[in-house]
Scaffold this active site. Structure first.
Site, PDB file in Angstrom:
ATOM      1  N   LYS A   1      -5.403  -0.605  37.535  1.00 44.20           N
ATOM      2  CA  LYS A   1      -5.907  -0.118  38.817  1.00 44.20           C
ATOM      3  C   LYS A   1      -5.915  -1.196  39.889  1.00 44.20           C
ATOM      4  O   LYS A   1      -5.619  -0.918  41.052  1.00 44.20           O
ATOM      5  CB  LYS A   1      -7.304   0.473  38.659  1.00 44.20           C
ATOM      6  N   THR A   2      -6.250  -2.440  39.512  1.00 44.89           N
ATOM      7  CA  THR A   2      -6.285  -3.516  40.514  1.00 44.89           C
ATOM      8  C   THR A   2      -4.898  -3.773  41.070  1.00 44.89           C
ATOM      9  O   THR A   2      -4.720  -4.051  42.256  1.00 44.89           O
ATOM     10  CB  THR A   2      -6.867  -4.806  39.893  1.00 44.89           C
TER      11      THR A   2
ATOM     12  N   ASP B   1     -12.832   0.415  45.066  1.00 46.23           N
ATOM     13  CA  ASP B   1     -12.664   0.220  43.629  1.00 46.23           C
ATOM     14  C   ASP B   1     -13.936   0.643  42.899  1.00 46.23           C
ATOM     15  O   ASP B   1     -15.019   0.668  43.479  1.00 46.23           O
ATOM     16  CB  ASP B   1     -12.361  -1.262  43.366  1.00 46.23           C
ATOM     17  N   GLU B   2     -13.809   0.981  41.608  1.00 49.72           N
ATOM     18  CA  GLU B   2     -14.957   1.366  40.754  1.00 49.72           C
ATOM     19  C   GLU B   2     -15.774   2.473  41.417  1.00 49.72           C
ATOM     20  O   GLU B   2     -17.015   2.412  41.469  1.00 49.72           O
ATOM     21  CB  GLU B   2     -15.846   0.141  40.464  1.00 49.72           C
TER      22      GLU B   2
ATOM     23  N   GLN C   1     -16.109   5.394  32.479  1.00 48.50           N
ATOM     24  CA  GLN C   1     -16.674   4.038  32.506  1.00 48.50           C
ATOM     25  C   GLN C   1     -17.878   3.941  33.446  1.00 48.50           C
ATOM     26  O   GLN C   1     -18.213   2.856  33.912  1.00 48.50           O
ATOM     27  CB  GLN C   1     -15.603   3.031  32.924  1.00 48.50           C
TER      28      GLN C   1
ATOM     29  N   ARG D   1     -12.497  -2.837  25.559  1.00 47.61           N
ATOM     30  CA  ARG D   1     -12.333  -4.256  25.930  1.00 47.61           C
ATOM     31  C   ARG D   1     -11.361  -4.938  24.968  1.00 47.61           C
ATOM     32  O   ARG D   1     -10.819  -5.991  25.281  1.00 47.61           O
ATOM     33  CB  ARG D   1     -13.670  -5.021  25.843  1.00 47.61           C
TER      34      ARG D   1
END
Length: 668
Positions: A29-30, A215-216, A246, A601
């Site tokens: 996504k980044t 973002d997020e 998330q 993770r």
């Protein structure tokens, strides 16, 4: 667009309307956000100053800025705004304080300042014994995050207790206005209210920020949702990136339903799903997909990977927490010596900080270097809080919270009775505490001796405040020397070494201030530098700089956004994960998302641990395996080495311990 898959390219290129990118864990996504910034500038001709990318932490904003600058050196990004929500809100308020009901040079209270202010309002009330200031602070924060003012909170109160809490909220807000201060929640709430009441100002900001990237997005609260809605206007010129699986911050006011709300508020919303994971093996993703499928979803997705099956995830059953830590340490030694895995590629993740202690002990005993994330924040240290309060008072003489912290630090024999009478008088007069110390009318309330002590403090502050106009950093250093702060630390520290270390922290803060003055703030006032420092999360920067080849110990919340080749997800037991409070409050879905975050993770190897018994409140309690383990496909888990334990693997582990013992002997 090299390096992007077809859906990532589509997300970068789409600018015809509002866009929601549902980005699963590890789906890049980044990369999409940074590439879209370059696309808006180079291909769509948008000036960098008209683009704003917003995220939630200073660390995330810093990383995004670095990725943009490194990846697109040929792109002119001058004027591009990449910041946190709170930094953006602070900028909006600093540009237009008066319409927001503030005066220029207003103060920003951190969580400890806010709690201290609430504590003062609780003093002597019937609520003081029933509820602590931190609980009241949390309730006020939730009200603000939900755009609820004190009057509305009072009207919705269901009983007398809630009505009294709403009254405390009103008292707290009145004090903030009197002190010309805002708290962190106000940095979102106040701009949203400002734009609701000032359409011309809103239009000016919409013209300034013509495209917004967030973002997020699953972590936004109601106030943040409203701020984004107002800034983007009817055009809906935005791209928001998020993952409902998330969302793990409901306790902080996050509203994952904001993702679904977008479809209601923007009927032409385009949704693009990023479900290809570039991080984890297929087996790890299989566990994650199976687990999270137990939660209801607005948007269905299933992560997939081209990395192959990978190692089978394992489950280790341990006798107790000491045995759990010992076995994890043994596994880490095996990875390091037998498989040549650097310590820095290993993470131990747990639900709560209290679980860290036995792992720290075991790692120390085996000479395994480690780093514990989430220690005491730099700005949370008492000596740094004192220095910051002096800084704030020099920058803003009306900062009453700063005044109250330092007026008797070091001790000046100004007692609580003196301060209470001063506070009562200044509240009646509508002036700050510092100004009240010099007001002639104070003579009717305080003795000459009391007024002289207050006056001496005021003279010192005013003298050094005058010096800040020409040399802000020098003035602050001189003030620290004038009050002989080192002697104060020596008086209260357990040893000279502790005092020296604490004084070094103050020096670090002043050095930081000096770097700001020489850098981006060379032409700014002390108030601007103080506001910047208050927002900085120095601990995150320290974590990055600490680095090195060390095992990472951290909570699941702290691990969000990170990835590690080898992950140990420990304490997989009922009342730990899921947490006892979530079981009692029936909020299991968020705990399941937290476990999902932990699983995703891991890149190559994942190990779960649980104990048969665990000590709680001094007693041994039999542990029950986490329901989340039961929700995972049993044929995809290796319990206690039943599938992989071979004579060869046992021999390799024995060699690991021999290597460790040899290293210890050589070290001695």
């Amino acid at each position: 667009m090299p390096g992007l898959n077809s859906r990532q390219r589509e997300a970068v290129r789409y600018t015809a309307g509002p866009l929601l990118v549902l980005a699963g864990a590890g789906s890049g996504k980044t990369r999409v956000i940074t590439r879209k910034i370059a696309y808006l500038i180079e291909d769509r001709g948008l000036q960098p100053r008209h683009i704003c990318a917003v995220t939630f932490t200073n660390k995330a904003a810093r990383e995004m800025r670095e990725r943009v600058s490194q990846a697109f050196k040929h792109v002119n990004t001058r004027g591009l705004r990449i910041s946190t929500f709170h930094t953006l809100g602070l900028d909006i308020l600093r540009r237009s304080p008066e319409p927001a009901g503030l005066r220029r040079g207003f103060s920003l209270l951190d969580a400890q300042d806010s709690e201290a202010l609430i504590k003062e309002h609780l003093r002597g009330t019937t609520e003081a014994d029933a509820i602590g200031p931190s609980a009241v602070q949390h309730r006020i924060s939730r009200w603000k995050n939900d755009l609820i003012d004190p009057a509305t909170a009072l009207s919705r109160a269901e009983d007398d207790f809630e009505a009294r809490l709403a009254g405390l909220y009103a008292d707290y807000e009145r004090s903030l206005r009197a002190y010309n201060a805002v708290d962190f929640d106000d940095l979102i709430l106040a701009p949203a209210r400002l734009f609701q009441s000032q359409p011309a100002l809103l239009e000016a900001w919409q013209e300034r920020l013509r495209y917004l990237l967030v973002d997020e997005y699953q972590d936004t609260n109601s106030a943040q949702y409203e701020l984004v809605r107002l800034l983007t206007g009817a055009r809906g010129a935005f791209t928001v990136v998020g993952d409902d699986d998330q969302s793990i911050y409901a306790w902080r006011g996050a509203r994952p339903e904001n993702l679904a709300r977008l479809q209601e508020d923007y009927p032409d919303l385009k949704v693009i799903m990023l479900d290809q994971n570039y991080r984890s093996s297929a087996r790890i993703l299989g566990l994650a997909n199976t687990l999270i499928a137990n939660n209801p979803h607005v948007f269905e997705k299933r992560l997939w990977s081209e990395h192959g099956d990978g190692d089978m995830p394992r489950v280790l059953r341990c006798s107790d927490e000491a045995n759990e830590a010992e076995r994890v340490a043994s596994e880490i030694l095996h990875l390091h010596f037998a498989e040549k895995v650097p310590f820095g590629e290993v993470a131990v993740l747990f639900r709560g900080n209290h679980q860290a202690r036995p792992f720290e002990k075991a790692l120390r005993e085996h000479n395994i270097p480690y780093f514990l994330s989430g220690g005491t924040s730099f700005f949370a240290r008492a000596e740094v809080k004192d220095a910051m309060a002096y800084l704030r008072l020099l920058a803003n003489p009306e900062d009453d919270a700063a005044f109250l912290r330092v007026v008797n630090t070091p001790r000046r024999e100004i007692g609580p009775t003196t301060l209470e009478r001063l506070a009562d008088y200044t509240r009646e007069q509508g002036i700050s505490l510092l100004a009240g110390c010099e007001d002639p009318g104070l003579a009717e309330h305080l003795s000459e001796r009391q007024r002289d002590r207050l006056g001496a403090f005021v003279d010192m502050i005013r003298e050094h405040r005058r010096r800040t106009a020409n040399d802000p950093v020098g003035a602050v250093r001189a003030l620290i020397e004038t009050i002989d702060y080192y002697a104060w630390l020596r008086e209260h520290a357990s040893s000279q070494r502790v005092a020296e270390r604490r004084y070094e922290n103050v020096g670090d803060l002043l050095d930081w201030l000096g770097k700001l003055q020489k850098g981006d703030f060379h032409d700014k006032a002390l108030a601007d530098m103080v506001g910047h420092l208050t927002l900085m999360d120095v601990m995150e920067r320290q974590d990055e700089e600490a680095g090195g080849d060390r095992v990472h110990l951290m909570t699941l919340h702290a691990a969000k956004g990170l990835e590690f080749p080898h992950v140990f997800l420990v304490g997989m037991e009922e009342e730990l994960l899921p947490h006892r409070s979530s079981i009692e409050e029936d909020t299991i879905e968020e705990e399941r998302r937290l476990a999902y975050v932990g699983i995703t993770r891991a890149q190559r190897a994942l190990t779960f641990t649980l104990t048969r018994r665990r000590r709680r409140y001094g007693e041994w309690i039999l542990s029950e395996p986490s329901r989340f383990l039961a929700e995972l496909p049993p044929d995809q888990l290796d319990w206690d080495g039943e599938r992989t334990d071979t004579p060869e693997s046992r021999k390799a582990r024995g060699m690991s311990h021999l290597h460790m013992l040899k290293g210890m002997l050589e070290g001695n």
